[in-house]
Enzyme design. Structure first.
Site, short mmCIF file in Angstrom:
data_model
loop_
_atom_site.label_atom_id
_atom_site.label_comp_id
_atom_site.label_asym_id
_atom_site.label_seq_id
_atom_site.Cartn_x
_atom_site.Cartn_y
_atom_site.Cartn_z
N GLN A 83 0.84 -1.19 0.00
CA GLN A 83 0.00 0.00 0.00
C GLN A 83 0.89 1.25 0.00
O GLN A 83 0.40 2.36 -0.16
CB GLN A 83 -0.89 0.03 1.25
CG GLN A 83 -1.86 -1.14 1.35
CD GLN A 83 -2.53 -1.16 2.70
OE1 GLN A 83 -3.44 -0.37 2.98
NE2 GLN A 83 -2.07 -2.04 3.56
N HIS A 101 -1.34 1.36 -4.40
CA HIS A 101 -1.72 2.78 -4.30
C HIS A 101 -0.78 3.71 -5.05
O HIS A 101 -0.79 4.92 -4.80
CB HIS A 101 -1.80 3.20 -2.82
CG HIS A 101 -2.87 2.49 -2.06
ND1 HIS A 101 -2.88 2.37 -0.70
CD2 HIS A 101 -3.98 1.85 -2.50
CE1 HIS A 101 -3.95 1.70 -0.31
NE2 HIS A 101 -4.64 1.36 -1.38
N ASN A 195 2.61 -6.78 13.38
CA ASN A 195 2.25 -5.40 13.69
C ASN A 195 2.66 -5.12 15.13
O ASN A 195 2.88 -6.02 15.92
CB ASN A 195 0.73 -5.21 13.52
CG ASN A 195 0.37 -3.73 13.31
OD1 ASN A 195 0.79 -2.88 14.09
ND2 ASN A 195 -0.36 -3.43 12.25
N ALA A 213 8.41 -4.86 12.64
CA ALA A 213 8.52 -5.68 11.43
C ALA A 213 9.97 -6.05 11.13
O ALA A 213 10.28 -7.19 10.76
CB ALA A 213 7.94 -4.91 10.24
C1 BV8 Z 1 -11.81 3.10 -3.21
C2 BV8 Z 1 -1.87 6.65 -1.40
C3 BV8 Z 1 -13.56 2.71 -4.72
C4 BV8 Z 1 -1.81 8.14 -1.25
C5 BV8 Z 1 -3.59 5.81 0.13
C6 BV8 Z 1 -16.12 7.30 1.18
C7 BV8 Z 1 -15.89 7.70 -0.12
C8 BV8 Z 1 -15.00 7.05 -0.95
C9 BV8 Z 1 -14.32 5.94 -0.47
C10 BV8 Z 1 -14.56 5.57 0.82
C11 BV8 Z 1 -15.44 6.20 1.65
N1 BV8 Z 1 -15.43 5.57 2.86
C12 BV8 Z 1 -14.55 4.56 2.84
C13 BV8 Z 1 -14.03 4.54 1.61
C14 BV8 Z 1 -13.08 3.66 1.12
C15 BV8 Z 1 -11.71 4.34 1.34
C16 BV8 Z 1 -11.25 3.96 2.74
O1 BV8 Z 1 -10.93 2.83 2.96
N2 BV8 Z 1 -11.23 4.95 3.66
C17 BV8 Z 1 -10.81 4.69 5.01
C18 BV8 Z 1 -10.16 5.94 5.59
C19 BV8 Z 1 -12.04 4.26 5.81
N3 BV8 Z 1 -10.86 3.77 0.33
C20 BV8 Z 1 -10.68 4.42 -0.82
O2 BV8 Z 1 -11.12 5.52 -1.06
C21 BV8 Z 1 -9.91 3.63 -1.86
N4 BV8 Z 1 -10.61 3.63 -3.09
O3 BV8 Z 1 -12.45 2.69 -2.28
O4 BV8 Z 1 -12.24 3.12 -4.51
C22 BV8 Z 1 -14.36 3.97 -4.72
C23 BV8 Z 1 -14.15 4.85 -5.74
C24 BV8 Z 1 -14.93 6.00 -5.78
C25 BV8 Z 1 -15.89 6.26 -4.78
C26 BV8 Z 1 -16.06 5.35 -3.74
C27 BV8 Z 1 -15.29 4.19 -3.70
C28 BV8 Z 1 -8.55 4.25 -2.07
C29 BV8 Z 1 -7.72 4.04 -0.83
C30 BV8 Z 1 -6.26 4.43 -1.13
C31 BV8 Z 1 -5.94 5.77 -0.51
N5 BV8 Z 1 -4.52 6.08 -0.71
N6 BV8 Z 1 -2.28 6.04 -0.13
C32 BV8 Z 1 -0.68 8.56 -0.34
O5 BV8 Z 1 0.02 7.72 0.23
O6 BV8 Z 1 -0.49 9.80 -0.24
S1 BV8 Z 1 -4.03 5.09 1.59
C33 BV8 Z 1 -2.76 5.27 2.67
O7 BV8 Z 1 -3.33 5.07 3.92
C34 BV8 Z 1 -1.71 4.21 2.54
O8 BV8 Z 1 -1.43 3.86 1.22
C35 BV8 Z 1 -2.28 3.09 3.31
O9 BV8 Z 1 -3.02 2.24 2.53
C36 BV8 Z 1 -3.20 3.78 4.26
C37 BV8 Z 1 -2.57 3.80 5.61
O10 BV8 Z 1 -2.73 2.55 6.06
P1 BV8 Z 1 -1.48 1.80 6.65
O11 BV8 Z 1 -0.51 1.52 5.58
O12 BV8 Z 1 -2.03 0.68 7.40
O13 BV8 Z 1 -0.78 2.82 7.60
P2 BV8 Z 1 -1.29 3.31 9.02
O14 BV8 Z 1 -0.49 4.49 9.36
O15 BV8 Z 1 -2.77 3.40 9.00
O16 BV8 Z 1 -0.90 2.10 9.98
C38 BV8 Z 1 0.45 1.73 10.15
C39 BV8 Z 1 0.42 0.42 10.90
O17 BV8 Z 1 1.75 -0.04 11.03
C40 BV8 Z 1 -0.15 0.55 12.29
O18 BV8 Z 1 -1.03 -0.53 12.53
C41 BV8 Z 1 1.09 0.45 13.20
O19 BV8 Z 1 0.80 -0.21 14.42
C42 BV8 Z 1 1.99 -0.40 12.38
N7 BV8 Z 1 3.42 -0.17 12.60
C43 BV8 Z 1 4.06 1.01 12.73
N8 BV8 Z 1 5.38 0.78 12.86
C44 BV8 Z 1 5.57 -0.56 12.81
C45 BV8 Z 1 4.32 -1.18 12.64
N9 BV8 Z 1 4.17 -2.51 12.56
C46 BV8 Z 1 5.29 -3.26 12.64
N10 BV8 Z 1 6.53 -2.75 12.80
C47 BV8 Z 1 6.70 -1.41 12.89
N11 BV8 Z 1 7.94 -0.92 13.05
#
Ligand code: BV8
Length: 226
Positions: A83, A101, A195, A213
């Protein structure tokens, strides 16, 4: 099958999307990583991406990335989906990386519908312009945008047929990537989570390694190689 999130890059010095030390000033990623934000204020959105590009250009892949490079050679059927848009898997040496992504080093010209690498950092100008004069955008998937159809279809197909599904460093909160673990589980795949915290996947995982990780993957690699 491996699916990685922002958590595999935190040990390289790149802040995750959520939680403390979030990504930038007092903005929430969800507020900036959208087509609406870019339409409204391309300069601020590009300042955020330029800040991230400069940060990424100064860091190195970490032990977690390198462990996955070695694992790629140990299994005849190995798929790495990420991602993340930072390109650190490729810099570590992973050959087959499927970016769900997009990639922060690529830009897209909406007028010509073409993408190309623009690696210069800091950017020569904000917002960067195409030779045709159009404002370039980052070649990443924003919230509300669809993922690349071919990559998402491949991810779902591999998840439905893999023996092992590793979800590494992801809060498993962003769809449709988050659902891949459920697809694997429903099709008999062994789900393994790595995680530092409990996530929605934890309750369906066959195994959950709570820890960093870099450490967990290095230890797993040593155990596999024995
Ligand atoms: C889609 C690129 C169909 C950009 C990213 C309302 C309207 C429209 C859509 C939605 C909506 N409601 C919900 C949705 C769906 C939406 C969604 O899921 N929203 C969430 C917020 C609820 N998804 C979308 O919109 C997707 N498209 O659905 O298309 C559609 C089309 C049109 C209309 C409707 C639907 C697109 C999603 C992609 C968004 N782009 N990134 C950029 O990077 O600038 S997402 C971005 O956030 C990342 O790529 C990644 O995917 C996400 C973050 O997640 P994580 O990677 O998990 O990171 P996070 O910080 O959250 O967590 C880190 C984890 O690591 C933690 O758990 C932590 O404990 C752990 N960690 C930290 N350090 C360590 C560790 N673990 C181990 N070792 C370590 N050292």
């Amino acid at each position: 099958m491996i699916s990685t999130g922002a958590g595999i890059s935190t040990e390289s010095g790149i802040p995750p999307f959520r939680g403390s030390g979030g990504l930038w000033q007092n903005f929430k990623p969800e507020d900036l990583a959208t087509p609406e934000a870019f339409e409204r204020d391309p300069v601020t959105v590009w300042q955020w991406y330029d800040w991230r590009r400069q940060l990424i250009s100064k860091v190195e892949p970490n032990a977690g990335h390198y462990a996955l490079v070695e694992m790629e050679h140990l299994f005849h059927r190995f798929f790495l989906f990420t991602q993340n848009i930072d390109g650190l898997h490729q810099r570590a040496g992973s050959k087959q990386v499927h970016e769900l992504h997009g990639n922060i080093w690529r830009v897209r010209c909406p007028a010509e519908d073409r993408t190309f690498v623009l690696a210069q950092t800091p950017l020569p100008g904000i917002p960067p312009l195409c030779e045709c004069g159009a404002t370039l955008r980052p070649d990443v998937v924003w919230f509300g945008e669809s993922l690349p159809r071919d990559i998402l279809n491949l991810a779902r197909e591999v998840a439905s047929s893999c023996d092992f599904f590793f979800t590494i460093g992801s809060s498993s909160t962003v769809e449709p990537a988050a659902s891949l673990a459920w697809i694997a589980r429903e099709n008999g795949g062994v789900v393994v989570e790595v995680n530092e915290e409990i996530t929605p996947v934890t309750e369906i995982a066959n195994e959950c390694f709570l820890g960093k990780a870099g450490t967990v993957l290095s230890d797993l690699l040593q155990a596999i190689k024995k």
